[in-house]
Write a protein that holds these residues in place. Structure first.
Motif, PDB file in Angstrom:
ATOM      1  N   ILE A  38      -6.864  49.020 -58.597  1.00  0.00           N
ATOM      2  CA  ILE A  38      -6.087  49.749 -57.349  1.00  0.00           C
ATOM      3  C   ILE A  38      -6.600  51.500 -57.080  1.00  0.00           C
ATOM      4  O   ILE A  38      -5.478  51.657 -58.913  1.00  0.00           O
ATOM      5  CB  ILE A  38      -4.823  49.377 -56.436  1.00  0.00           C
ATOM      6  N   LEU A  39      -6.763  51.650 -56.308  1.00  0.00           N
ATOM      7  CA  LEU A  39      -6.936  53.595 -56.206  1.00  0.00           C
ATOM      8  C   LEU A  39      -5.166  53.835 -55.479  1.00  0.00           C
ATOM      9  O   LEU A  39      -4.575  53.112 -55.386  1.00  0.00           O
ATOM     10  CB  LEU A  39      -7.920  53.605 -55.453  1.00  0.00           C
ATOM     11  N   THR A  40      -4.848  54.707 -56.544  1.00  0.00           N
ATOM     12  CA  THR A  40      -3.449  55.361 -55.550  1.00  0.00           C
ATOM     13  C   THR A  40      -3.763  56.088 -54.444  1.00  0.00           C
ATOM     14  O   THR A  40      -4.983  56.643 -54.114  1.00  0.00           O
ATOM     15  CB  THR A  40      -2.936  56.345 -56.948  1.00  0.00           C
ATOM     16  N   ASP A  41      -2.841  56.830 -53.992  1.00  0.00           N
ATOM     17  CA  ASP A  41      -2.868  57.867 -52.668  1.00  0.00           C
ATOM     18  C   ASP A  41      -2.904  58.677 -53.161  1.00  0.00           C
ATOM     19  O   ASP A  41      -4.689  59.306 -52.354  1.00  0.00           O
ATOM     20  CB  ASP A  41      -1.263  58.232 -51.937  1.00  0.00           C
ATOM     21  N   THR A  70      -4.438  50.169 -46.570  1.00  0.00           N
ATOM     22  CA  THR A  70      -5.109  48.528 -46.599  1.00  0.00           C
ATOM     23  C   THR A  70      -5.178  47.750 -47.367  1.00  0.00           C
ATOM     24  O   THR A  70      -4.693  48.035 -49.331  1.00  0.00           O
ATOM     25  CB  THR A  70      -6.287  48.569 -45.825  1.00  0.00           C
ATOM     26  N   GLY A  71      -5.603  46.632 -47.316  1.00  0.00           N
ATOM     27  CA  GLY A  71      -5.036  46.032 -48.586  1.00  0.00           C
ATOM     28  C   GLY A  71      -7.307  46.240 -49.591  1.00  0.00           C
ATOM     29  O   GLY A  71      -7.143  45.382 -50.410  1.00  0.00           O
ATOM     30  N   VAL A  97     -11.571  55.492 -47.679  1.00  0.00           N
ATOM     31  CA  VAL A  97     -12.001  54.860 -49.169  1.00  0.00           C
ATOM     32  C   VAL A  97     -11.344  53.528 -49.784  1.00  0.00           C
ATOM     33  O   VAL A  97     -10.024  53.156 -49.346  1.00  0.00           O
ATOM     34  CB  VAL A  97     -11.085  55.718 -50.095  1.00  0.00           C
ATOM     35  N   LYS A  98     -11.971  53.032 -50.507  1.00  0.00           N
ATOM     36  CA  LYS A  98     -12.361  51.126 -50.422  1.00  0.00           C
ATOM     37  C   LYS A  98     -11.852  51.271 -51.948  1.00  0.00           C
ATOM     38  O   LYS A  98     -11.917  51.935 -52.468  1.00  0.00           O
ATOM     39  CB  LYS A  98     -13.612  50.603 -50.409  1.00  0.00           C
ATOM     40  N   HIS A  99     -10.735  50.829 -52.512  1.00  0.00           N
ATOM     41  CA  HIS A  99     -10.365  50.457 -53.959  1.00  0.00           C
ATOM     42  C   HIS A  99     -11.364  50.779 -55.322  1.00  0.00           C
ATOM     43  O   HIS A  99     -11.579  50.666 -56.003  1.00  0.00           O
ATOM     44  CB  HIS A  99      -9.795  49.066 -54.186  1.00  0.00           C
ATOM     45  N   ASN A 100     -13.146  50.156 -55.059  1.00  0.00           N
ATOM     46  CA  ASN A 100     -14.023  50.530 -55.494  1.00  0.00           C
ATOM     47  C   ASN A 100     -14.775  51.859 -55.726  1.00  0.00           C
ATOM     48  O   ASN A 100     -15.717  52.286 -56.711  1.00  0.00           O
ATOM     49  CB  ASN A 100     -14.859  49.284 -55.393  1.00  0.00           C
ATOM     50  N   GLY A 101     -13.952  52.505 -54.702  1.00  0.00           N
ATOM     51  CA  GLY A 101     -14.787  53.701 -54.440  1.00  0.00           C
ATOM     52  C   GLY A 101     -15.665  53.834 -54.387  1.00  0.00           C
ATOM     53  O   GLY A 101     -16.100  55.408 -53.703  1.00  0.00           O
TER      54      GLY A 101
END
Length: 110
Positions: A38-41, A70-71, A97-101
């Motif tokens: 999970i990406l940080t802000d 978001t989720g 920006v999604k968590h997968n980049g």
């Protein structure tokens, strides 16, 4: 008598190996590897900045005006400083920006 013990050993080895294979195949509760962290802000904001640098170099300097988690990632809003010499004098941009980049700009058509 020696033949019976060898047959028993082979049968027990077969049962043991099939039990191990069945036990290893039942781990479908976990997601496939590798899993994105999970990406940080800050990481999401940096990816969004780099994306806007590539697709809209004229939209700078800019500030982050909203950042929502978001989720599946982050939605980040940017606004440029007011400059009466530019057309438009102030720009607003929305980047996902999604968590997968994966990074994309959201655009709305009139």
């Amino acid at each position: 008598m020696h033949f019976v013990s060898r047959a028993t050993a082979v049968a027990s080895l077969f049962v043991l190996s099939s039990a191990v294979l069945v036990g290893c195949g039942g781990g479908h509760d976990f997601p496939a590897s590798p899993v994105s962290a999970i990406l940080t802000d800050r990481e999401a904001a940096r990816l969004a900045e780099l994306h806007l640098n590539d697709i809209a170099p004229d939209a700078s300097p800019r500030d982050i005006v909203s950042l929502e988690t978001t989720g599946k990632g982050h939605v980040i809003g940017f606004e440029t400083m007011f400059d009466e010499a530019k057309n438009p004098p102030k720009q607003s941009r929305l980047v996902v920006v999604k968590h997968n980049g994966d990074v994309r700009e959201v655009t709305f058509k009139d």
